[in-house]
Design an enzyme around this catalytic site. Structure first.
Site, mmCIF file in Angstrom:
data_model
loop_
_atom_site.group_PDB
_atom_site.id
_atom_site.type_symbol
_atom_site.label_atom_id
_atom_site.label_comp_id
_atom_site.label_asym_id
_atom_site.label_seq_id
_atom_site.Cartn_x
_atom_site.Cartn_y
_atom_site.Cartn_z
ATOM 1 N NE ARG A 71 66.822 3.218 -3.331
ATOM 2 C CZ ARG A 71 67.678 2.827 -2.405
ATOM 3 N NH1 ARG A 71 67.228 2.350 -1.253
ATOM 4 N NH2 ARG A 71 68.966 2.923 -2.611
ATOM 5 C CG ASP A 85 66.198 -2.143 -2.200
ATOM 6 O OD1 ASP A 85 65.653 -2.590 -1.162
ATOM 7 O OD2 ASP A 85 67.422 -2.238 -2.403
ATOM 8 C CG ASP A 123 70.628 -5.975 8.769
ATOM 9 O OD1 ASP A 123 71.575 -5.373 9.325
ATOM 10 O OD2 ASP A 123 70.693 -6.359 7.590
#
Ligand SMILES: *[C@@H]1O[C@H](CO)[C@@H](O)[C@H](O)[C@H]1NC(C)=O
Length: 335
Positions: A91, A165, A251
């Site tokens: 990634r 990503d 989050d």
């Protein structure tokens, strides 16, 4: 001791916009839950795959062209990219080859292993958080806690978090932040669910608490003024303890601290995009206006940005093609 419930009211107000992209893509963000997320949160949201394999990476890996001029508007910005040892060779490659050189002074990678090659490649911008490499809720909160502390120590005026990503359009990020004062409280991000998350905090008061949160996978930014107010709940590892108490991932914990505890509302920025959205629905003509992009694979379908400059085999994530669209002079772009 805490129940997470879906807020059943109408979707109103405050940027709860439902785009075509939202409707078409299966929602895998937190929702419809009537039990604790528990320790295993994250296992239901599989890692996006396939990863950009070494074998299919472009031949021009680790581009060494003259470093492009970084945007001066990013000088006061601290950019964190959350990653994990297993993704350094996959990634991170498209990131290092594309947008990282445009923000190499202010971008730091937060990971869970030592990696000398990456450390060298990024000029020492890798931080081993010593957190677990799992995708469990507690490991995610552990990394976010370190990101927050390192930002606070950096003295920068903005904290912007992204995932490994994400492609970040650095010019647009700089433009966005130039429109807000870091001396005021700002929480800029993109919601992935259409209603506020509602939790019942039995441990404390039994009250219902509802709040929005910016999806980590789309990226979000926090002003220094707000970060300072978060300090009693977030500094020195306290972020992890809040996450443990409400048993929610990083989050969501951020949203809980900012909206519920600090009483600052999420300002929705539609130009942030996570892999929970259908990337192909971002109109080609509007790509250059967007701030972040992502990719994933769902069933047999690749969820990638609709830009077709480089060969799909060489550029499965489309990040190199996207970069050529935004920066046509990059060395790997067709002349
Ligand atoms: C991780 O552990 C190493 C070795 O103990 C230490 O030097 C380093 O400061 C730790 N990193 C963080 C972010 O705490």
């Amino acid at each position: 001791s805490l129940c997470v419930c879906v807020y059943l009211g109408a979707v109103v107000g405050r940027g709860a916009r439902v785009s075509a992209a939202d409707l078409a893509w299966p929602e895998r963000a937190p929702k419809s839950v009537d039990a604790d997320y528990g320790q295993d949160y994250g296992e239901e949201t599989p890692e996006p795959e396939p990863e950009p394999e070494r074998s299919t990476s472009p031949r021009f890996a680790y581009v060494t062209e003259r470093t492009p001029q970084a945007d001066p508007r990013l000088a006061d910005v601290f950019i964190s990219v959350k990653t994990s040892g297993q993704f350094h060779d996959t990634r991170l490659r498209p990131i290092l080859d594309t947008w990282f050189p445009l923000a190499s002074q202010q971008t730091w990678f937060f990971t869970d292993v030592d990696d000398d090659a990456l450390q060298q490649r990024t000029n020492g911008h890798v931080i081993n958080t010593n957190c677990s490499s799992s995708h469990r809720r507690d490991a995610l909160c552990c990394k976010m806690a370190v990101e927050y502390d390192v930002f606070m120590d950096s003295g920068k005026k903005w904290f912007c978090h992204f995932d490994d990503d994400n492609y970040v359009n650095t010019a647009r990020l700089g433009e966005l932040l130039a429109g807000f004062s870091p001396r005021q409280d700002w929480y800029l991000g993109k919601n992935s669910i259409r209603t506020p998350l509602q939790i019942i905090d039995r441990a404390i008061s039994g009250d219902r608490v509802s709040f929005w949160f910016g999806t980590g996978g789309a990226g979000f930014c926090i002003s220094r003024a707000l970060a300072l107010k978060m300090s009693p709940f977030a500094s020195g590892g306290r972020f992890m303890r809040v996450g443990d108490k409400i048993r929610l991932p990083d989050d969501v914990t951020m949203g809980y601290i900012i909206e519920h505890l600090v009483k600052t509302r999420l300002t929705v920025v539609d130009e942030f995009h996570s892999h929970l959205e259908q990337m192909k629905f971002i109109r080609p003509a509007e790509l250059s206006q967007q701030i972040s992009f992502s990719y994933s694979k769902y069933a047999d379908e690749m969820n990638v940005v609709d830009v077709d400059i480089l060969d799909q085999e060489q550029d499965p994530t489309r990040f190199y093609s996207l970069h050529c669209l935004l920066h046509p002079k990059a060395s790997f772009c067709p002349r």
